[in-house]
Every structure is written in structure tokens, then in C-alpha cells.
Scaffold this motif. Sequence first.
Motif, PDB file in Angstrom:
ATOM      1  N   SER A  38      39.339  41.628  40.713  1.00  0.00           N
ATOM      2  CA  SER A  38      40.063  42.711  40.514  1.00  0.00           C
ATOM      3  C   SER A  38      39.303  44.040  40.334  1.00  0.00           C
ATOM      4  O   SER A  38      38.999  43.560  38.511  1.00  0.00           O
ATOM      5  N   VAL A  39      38.773  45.012  39.589  1.00  0.00           N
ATOM      6  CA  VAL A  39      39.084  46.169  39.265  1.00  0.00           C
ATOM      7  C   VAL A  39      39.625  47.648  39.634  1.00  0.00           C
ATOM      8  O   VAL A  39      40.232  47.401  40.100  1.00  0.00           O
ATOM      9  N   ILE A  40      39.974  47.440  38.441  1.00  0.00           N
ATOM     10  CA  ILE A  40      40.366  49.249  38.712  1.00  0.00           C
ATOM     11  C   ILE A  40      39.649  50.167  38.145  1.00  0.00           C
ATOM     12  O   ILE A  40      39.135  49.795  36.677  1.00  0.00           O
ATOM     13  N   GLU A  41      39.370  52.055  38.831  1.00  0.00           N
ATOM     14  CA  GLU A  41      37.689  52.418  38.377  1.00  0.00           C
ATOM     15  C   GLU A  41      39.136  54.247  38.320  1.00  0.00           C
ATOM     16  O   GLU A  41      39.679  53.871  39.188  1.00  0.00           O
ATOM     17  N   VAL A  42      38.872  54.558  37.219  1.00  0.00           N
ATOM     18  CA  VAL A  42      39.236  55.945  37.011  1.00  0.00           C
ATOM     19  C   VAL A  42      38.065  56.520  37.283  1.00  0.00           C
ATOM     20  O   VAL A  42      37.620  56.764  36.069  1.00  0.00           O
ATOM     21  N   ASP A  43      38.114  58.107  38.391  1.00  0.00           N
ATOM     22  CA  ASP A  43      37.033  58.702  38.758  1.00  0.00           C
ATOM     23  C   ASP A  43      35.229  58.129  38.502  1.00  0.00           C
ATOM     24  O   ASP A  43      34.664  58.200  38.055  1.00  0.00           O
ATOM     25  N   GLY A  44      35.758  56.954  38.883  1.00  0.00           N
ATOM     26  CA  GLY A  44      34.596  55.861  38.788  1.00  0.00           C
ATOM     27  C   GLY A  44      33.938  54.770  38.188  1.00  0.00           C
ATOM     28  O   GLY A  44      32.982  54.471  38.240  1.00  0.00           O
ATOM     29  N   ASP A  45      34.689  55.228  37.088  1.00  0.00           N
ATOM     30  CA  ASP A  45      34.466  54.162  36.098  1.00  0.00           C
ATOM     31  C   ASP A  45      35.415  52.804  35.756  1.00  0.00           C
ATOM     32  O   ASP A  45      36.526  53.363  35.875  1.00  0.00           O
ATOM     33  N   VAL A  46      34.671  52.121  35.930  1.00  0.00           N
ATOM     34  CA  VAL A  46      35.871  50.761  36.259  1.00  0.00           C
ATOM     35  C   VAL A  46      36.199  50.950  34.406  1.00  0.00           C
ATOM     36  O   VAL A  46      35.514  50.180  33.029  1.00  0.00           O
ATOM     37  N   VAL A  47      37.650  50.169  34.441  1.00  0.00           N
ATOM     38  CA  VAL A  47      38.344  50.605  33.563  1.00  0.00           C
ATOM     39  C   VAL A  47      39.209  49.553  32.929  1.00  0.00           C
ATOM     40  O   VAL A  47      39.883  49.352  31.482  1.00  0.00           O
ATOM     41  N   GLN A  48      39.482  48.497  33.637  1.00  0.00           N
ATOM     42  CA  GLN A  48      39.997  47.656  33.263  1.00  0.00           C
ATOM     43  C   GLN A  48      39.352  46.410  34.737  1.00  0.00           C
ATOM     44  O   GLN A  48      38.860  47.038  35.836  1.00  0.00           O
ATOM     45  N   ARG A  49      38.736  45.174  34.496  1.00  0.00           N
ATOM     46  CA  ARG A  49      37.824  44.695  35.343  1.00  0.00           C
ATOM     47  C   ARG A  49      39.338  42.886  35.074  1.00  0.00           C
ATOM     48  O   ARG A  49      39.037  42.457  33.486  1.00  0.00           O
ATOM     49  N   ASN A  50      39.467  41.952  36.171  1.00  0.00           N
ATOM     50  CA  ASN A  50      39.856  41.112  35.871  1.00  0.00           C
ATOM     51  C   ASN A  50      41.138  41.149  34.603  1.00  0.00           C
ATOM     52  O   ASN A  50      41.193  39.871  33.589  1.00  0.00           O
ATOM     53  N   GLY A  51      41.374  42.105  35.049  1.00  0.00           N
ATOM     54  CA  GLY A  51      42.423  42.102  33.947  1.00  0.00           C
ATOM     55  C   GLY A  51      42.722  42.382  32.082  1.00  0.00           C
ATOM     56  O   GLY A  51      43.607  42.519  32.108  1.00  0.00           O
ATOM     57  N   THR A  52      41.543  42.852  31.579  1.00  0.00           N
ATOM     58  CA  THR A  52      40.797  43.354  30.820  1.00  0.00           C
ATOM     59  C   THR A  52      40.689  44.622  30.918  1.00  0.00           C
ATOM     60  O   THR A  52      39.593  44.480  31.606  1.00  0.00           O
ATOM     61  N   PHE A  53      40.610  45.167  29.985  1.00  0.00           N
ATOM     62  CA  PHE A  53      40.275  46.779  28.968  1.00  0.00           C
ATOM     63  C   PHE A  53      39.359  46.854  28.941  1.00  0.00           C
ATOM     64  O   PHE A  53      38.973  46.254  27.669  1.00  0.00           O
ATOM     65  N   VAL A  54      39.087  47.871  29.368  1.00  0.00           N
ATOM     66  CA  VAL A  54      37.858  48.809  28.860  1.00  0.00           C
ATOM     67  C   VAL A  54      37.527  48.279  27.178  1.00  0.00           C
ATOM     68  O   VAL A  54      36.504  48.105  26.357  1.00  0.00           O
ATOM     69  N   PHE A  55      38.718  48.394  26.482  1.00  0.00           N
ATOM     70  CA  PHE A  55      39.080  49.041  25.484  1.00  0.00           C
ATOM     71  C   PHE A  55      39.317  47.839  24.275  1.00  0.00           C
ATOM     72  O   PHE A  55      39.319  47.847  22.898  1.00  0.00           O
ATOM     73  N   GLU A  56      39.417  46.555  25.827  1.00  0.00           N
ATOM     74  CA  GLU A  56      39.360  44.750  23.951  1.00  0.00           C
ATOM     75  C   GLU A  56      38.089  44.799  23.753  1.00  0.00           C
ATOM     76  O   GLU A  56      37.469  44.492  24.835  1.00  0.00           O
TER      77      GLU A  56
END
Length: 360
Positions: free
Chosen positions: A339-357
Motif C-alpha cells: 500500500s502507498v499514499i501519494e500526495v501530489d505525486g510524492d509517497v508520504v506513506q508506504r505499508n503504514g509507515t509515514f515519511v516522517f518516521e
Amino acid sequence: MDARIREHAEVIVDHSTDIEEGDNVVVYLPSEAEDLGVALHELIGDRGANPLYLNYSDRADRAFLRAREDDFDTPSHHLAMYEEADVVILARAGPNPSEKSDVSPETNAAYRRAYQPVQKERLSTRWCLTQYPTGGYAQLAGMSTEGYENFVWDAVNKDWDEQREFQAQMVEILDGADEVHIVSGDETDLTMSVAGNSTLNDYGEKNLPGGEVFTAPVKDSVEGDVYFDMPLYRYGREIEGVRLTFENGQVVSHSAERNEDLLTGILDTDEGARYLGELGIGMNRSIDQFTYNMLFDEKMGDTVHMAVGSAYGETVGDENETNESAEHVDMIVDMSEESVIEVDGDVVQRNGTFVFEDDF
């Protein structure tokens, strides 16, 4: 009285609703939550506010709905009560979460339409919805009563300032964003615009426990397919395996692996029930077990949830249309794998882990 009940009441009064001298406070609880009601009244009295204590009963609600079936009027006396209230406190606690399972979807929809003005007025107050642990909800969650008590109070009685700071990092990413793209497994691939809308940080105010950030999609922007792989409990019945397809923001096809008729009844409530009113991202790591209770389940880390139906007005920008509906039904996607969440083309969460973790 368990000291955790008093702590729960303190969080509600001082953190969630900020009760002040002279406030008119409606305390709306089942009889099973009387200890919480007593603790709340002590604190409300100490703050110089004015409580109105009401009990509700799922058995009584069921009897009324089945007797009336589909001919409902907006209850003006109920509306008047909320018009005079500054604060409303509600708790779930009944002995049988399935009590209203034999009320028809058509009856539920008709009642929701008639009750919508009352609901809207309640939401204009400083309100808090919380949970009091009981054996019935413990059984629904597949837990012992003591285990469920520990689970509830661990999720409720926590450092909400710390939780707010953690979630603020995701708010910063979403605020000012244009497009959100959500992918999970082979069946969820959904895009939506959030341009011009606001992202709210839920840290235990209106919902207790808190633990999510949420916004509203631009009404006609949602496109694609979503498979809600976690079940939900609605009107005393379990809906499982929901699949929705969106075009121009609207649900154009739907199915469910269990109780599809109930899902259909929800979507047919009114025109707004076929549009998304909310996108939420769960961020409360203290909630690590699925319990069939959306108040907790939608806050779990490694999940996103979306609600068909009404949008919260605070999340909708002045230039965008607020989706109106008598329904607001949250459904959850597990984002822990593939799973991924992208915001304006940038991945901000991958497999439940946030980009700031740290372990992103």
C-alpha cells in the motif's frame, strides 16, 4: 470508583470540551455508564456549569423504530434542547451492540433524514463522543471484560499534546495539497482532489479517543475503485467486503460480501450518501486491535478510512461545495501491506509507515 473513570471524565471536561462556568451541558449516556456520569457531574459542578442528564436505551430506540417504520417527523423538542446547549457529551456503552439489527435499512434511512436537523444542531456545539467499556462491547471485540477496559482507557487516557504534535506532521503535508492517490493491493486505486480544503487534527476532542487527521475530498473529484477490507458495524449488523467504484465523485457501482442490502440502504438514503464526505488517516498507535467499533478502528495506525455521506463543514473550503447527507458512514482500508499514499505525486506513506518516521 475505578480511578481511570475519573481520569476519563477529566479528559472529557478539560481537554475535549473545555467546560466553563455557565455552560449548559447535555450528558447523554446509557445506564451502564452511570459511573462516568457521576464523575462528569462532579467535575461539571466544580466548573460552575449546568448539567442535563439523559439516559438512552438501544432497546427503547429499537421499539420506537420498529413501531413507526418509515413515518418520521423531525423531533422539535430534541432540536430545541441542542439549540440551548453549549456542550454535549455522549458515550457508547449498551449491553448489546446488535440490539437494532432487525430494524430495516429503509426505516433507518427514513429516521436519519428526519433527524438530520437535530444532528446538525448537535454538531454545532462543543461535543464529545466517547466509549465506556462494557461486557457487550468487549464481546463484540472478542476480548475479556477486563482486557477491554484496559484497551479503552489506554486509548483514551493518554498524552494528547504529544499525539497532536505527531499528527501535525501529516496535517502539514495535506494542507495546501492538490491530489491524493491511494493504492492498496490489487483492488484499491483511488484518486481525489483536496484542493482548497482544510485538514483537521483529531487529538481527542470531538471523538475520544482521537488519533486521525482528516479532510474532505472535492465532491466531484473522486475516481477509481476501493476495497474496504476491514468490516464495519452499522445499525447492529456487520457489513463486510465493501467494494465501491467512483466516477465524477459518485458511487456508480457497489457490492458487499455480507449484508449488501444494508449497504444499499445507506447509499440510497439521499443523493449525498453516494459521495465521499471524508478522507481520514489513522495515526493512533495505542489502538492496535480491531474491535468492530469505528470510534476506535478508524484511528488505528496503518489504516485509512473514507466516509460516504456528509462532510464536516470545517474541512471544506469557501470555494468548494460541502456534501450534505443524513448519513456519514466510515469504512476502512488496511494500509499495512502492498500500500502507498501519494500526495501530489510524492509517497508520504508506504505499508503504514509515514515519511516522517525513522523506519520509512
